[in-house]
Design an enzyme around this catalytic site. Structure first.
Site, PDB file in Angstrom:
ATOM      1  N   ARG A  44       0.817  -1.209   0.000  1.00 55.22           N
ATOM      2  CA  ARG A  44       0.000   0.000   0.000  1.00 55.22           C
ATOM      3  C   ARG A  44       0.854   1.264   0.000  1.00 55.22           C
ATOM      4  NH1 ARG A  44      -5.244  -1.324   1.513  1.00 55.22           N
ATOM      5  NH2 ARG A  44      -5.716   0.671   0.612  1.00 55.22           N
ATOM      6  N   ARG A  48      -3.270   7.091   0.595  1.00 58.54           N
ATOM      7  CA  ARG A  48      -3.698   8.367   1.168  1.00 58.54           C
ATOM      8  C   ARG A  48      -2.684   9.035   2.075  1.00 58.54           C
ATOM      9  NH1 ARG A  48      -9.224   6.508   3.541  1.00 58.54           N
ATOM     10  NH2 ARG A  48      -8.083   4.548   3.546  1.00 58.54           N
ATOM     11  N   ARG A  57      -5.764  11.956  -6.963  1.00 58.16           N
ATOM     12  CA  ARG A  57      -6.967  11.163  -6.784  1.00 58.16           C
ATOM     13  C   ARG A  57      -8.219  12.048  -6.650  1.00 58.16           C
ATOM     14  NH1 ARG A  57     -10.822   9.509  -5.187  1.00 58.16           N
ATOM     15  NH2 ARG A  57     -11.257   8.045  -3.526  1.00 58.16           N
ATOM     16  N   ASP A  93      -7.048  -2.129  -7.272  1.00 61.81           N
ATOM     17  CA  ASP A  93      -7.546  -2.703  -6.025  1.00 61.81           C
ATOM     18  C   ASP A  93      -7.892  -4.157  -6.265  1.00 61.81           C
ATOM     19  OD1 ASP A  93      -8.412  -1.842  -3.169  1.00 61.81           O
ATOM     20  OD2 ASP A  93      -9.954  -3.214  -3.859  1.00 61.81           O
ATOM     21  N   TYR A 169     -15.479 -10.168   1.807  1.00 57.86           N
ATOM     22  CA  TYR A 169     -16.132  -8.866   1.596  1.00 57.86           C
ATOM     23  C   TYR A 169     -17.432  -9.023   0.809  1.00 57.86           C
ATOM     24  CZ  TYR A 169     -12.032  -6.095   3.075  1.00 57.86           C
ATOM     25  OH  TYR A 169     -11.024  -5.515   3.787  1.00 57.86           O
TER      26      TYR A 169
END
Ligand code: CP3
Length: 363
Positions: A44, A48, A57, A93, A169
């Protein structure tokens, strides 16, 4: 590190290893060949915590950013320039190919389904899993990255989510601490779960192979939530999916990295998959795993991402400790035990990669 200290992969006395490109160092570490020092990257690493990421983004949804080839290439390359990482991972992703299978998923910020996937009809309706047709932009991004990285010989990593984590998920409909819905399916409707995992496994094999053909030097499989299972359940529901994916991706010739979070209770199983590299989280004693399993398999990891909040000299000490702990293994890639967090300090990430470069020339 004092002269003579061993590091994983054992440093060659000759001079030619001092000339290793980043690609060569990375691929040699994966395969357990001699290197001058461990390569370094971070899970990652595009995200962010980087102000540049937030800027690039902004104004589009997360999935739009994943589909926009130029934007995704730019985001993938940011960590290389800004924090000194030595490998680039495709910006995307694990749910992108699942969206390609026709599942309506949105990100806020994690993957969310309005209707969780729980019925046989929904499983039957999943599209065939032909990623080249369903998510062509992923392979365009990889092709463009491979070109952009060629001159500097930087390794390019592709990745996929493992079937268990994707299913967790999808069945839950969102992120969760316990993922109770997939466990209820496991005990209540095992055949339905078997079918879902089989389809996701097929798709994952096709997806990873296509990524290598599009330019990825190596691939990583992320199984973030498989650690929620008991050892026996893990062996029944997870291990065979890893074994199949590794075996069927091996034809591509690219090194395979397997990451399972919270895997301290299933460490031997990680090494029964045929993966070239096993990526460990910080709950396992790297030195013990290196002693017991490192002769045949390279290791990756395993700093707690929160430790990047420490002062730079402490981060450097931890990097040295990790390199020494991994020394019995045939190869070691410095990385975190899980991904960078939104609150990870950029300075801490830089200190981590600089400390790795500081291991150069040891011995
Ligand atoms: O490693 C990289 O830098 C490459 C890109 C990458 C992303 N997600 C980008 C992303 C990778 C390899 C992933 C993997 C991923 N995604 C996993 C497995 C690894 C892990 O971290 O456990 C999982 C479980 C997901 C699912 C997911 N996607 C979650 C839970 C979230 C939200 C929370 C979070 O951690 O950011 C996402 C969204 C996501 N994926 C973002 C990024 C940069 C943030 C989206 C935003 O900009 O708002």
């Amino acid at each position: 590190m004092p002269p003579g200290t061993a590091i994983a992969g054992r440093v060659c006395a000759g001079t030619e290893l001092a000339e290793l490109s980043r690609s060569e160092r990375f691929l040699r570490a994966c395969r357990g060949q001699e290197v001058d020092r461990p390569p370094v990257w971070l899970m990652r690493q595009a995200g962010r915590y980087l102000p540049a990421y937030r800027e690039t983004r902004s104004g589009v949804t997360f999935l739009e950013a994943c589909r926009d080839v130029d934007r995704a290439v730019e985001i993938s390359l940011q960590p290389l320039r800004l924090v000194g990482t030595e490998a680039v991972i495709l910006f995307s992703d694990i749910f992108v190919p699942v969206v390609g299978m026709g599942v309506p998923i949105t990100f806020s910020p994690g993957p969310t389904l309005e209707t969780p996937l729980r019925s046989p009809a929904q499983v039957e309706a999943l599209a065939g899993g032909d990623p080249r047709a369903e998510v062509p932009y992923v392979f365009e991004i990889l092709g463009a990255l491979r070109k952009a990285l060629a001159a500097d010989e930087v390794p390019l990593l592709g990745f996929a989510g493992a079937p268990w984590t994707l299913a967790a998920y999808l069945v839950e409909g969102r992120g969760s601490k316990e993922f109770g819905a997939i466990k209820r399916m496991l005990y209540g409707e095992p055949e339905l779960l078997r079918e879902l995992l089989a389809r996701l496994t097929d798709m994952t094999v096709a997806y990873l192979r296509a990524q290598v053909e599009a330019g990825a030097h190596a691939v990583q499989l992320f199984d973030t939530w498989a650690g929620l299972l008991s050892p026996a359940e893990y062996r029944e529901w997870v291990l065979p999916t890893h074994q199949r994916i590794v075996a069927e991706t091996a034809v591509s010739g690219a090194p395979f990295i397997l990451y399972v979070k919270d895997s301290a209770h299933v460490v031997p199983e990680l090494f029964q998959t045929g993966a070239d590299v096993v990526s460990l989280d910080w709950r396992v004693e790297l030195a013990q795993v290196a002693e017991r399993f490192g002769a045949e398999t390279s290791l990756q990891g395993n700093l707690d991402p929160s430790a990047l909040a420490a002062p730079p000299e402490q981060i450097a000490q931890r990097v040295q400790d990790l390199a020494e702990a991994a020394a019995p293994a045939r190869g070691h890639i410095l990385n975190l035990g899980h991904g960078c967090l939104p609150e990870t300090p950029v300075e801490g990430v830089r200190a981590f990669t600089e400390a790795a470069r500081g291991l150069a020339g040891v011995r």
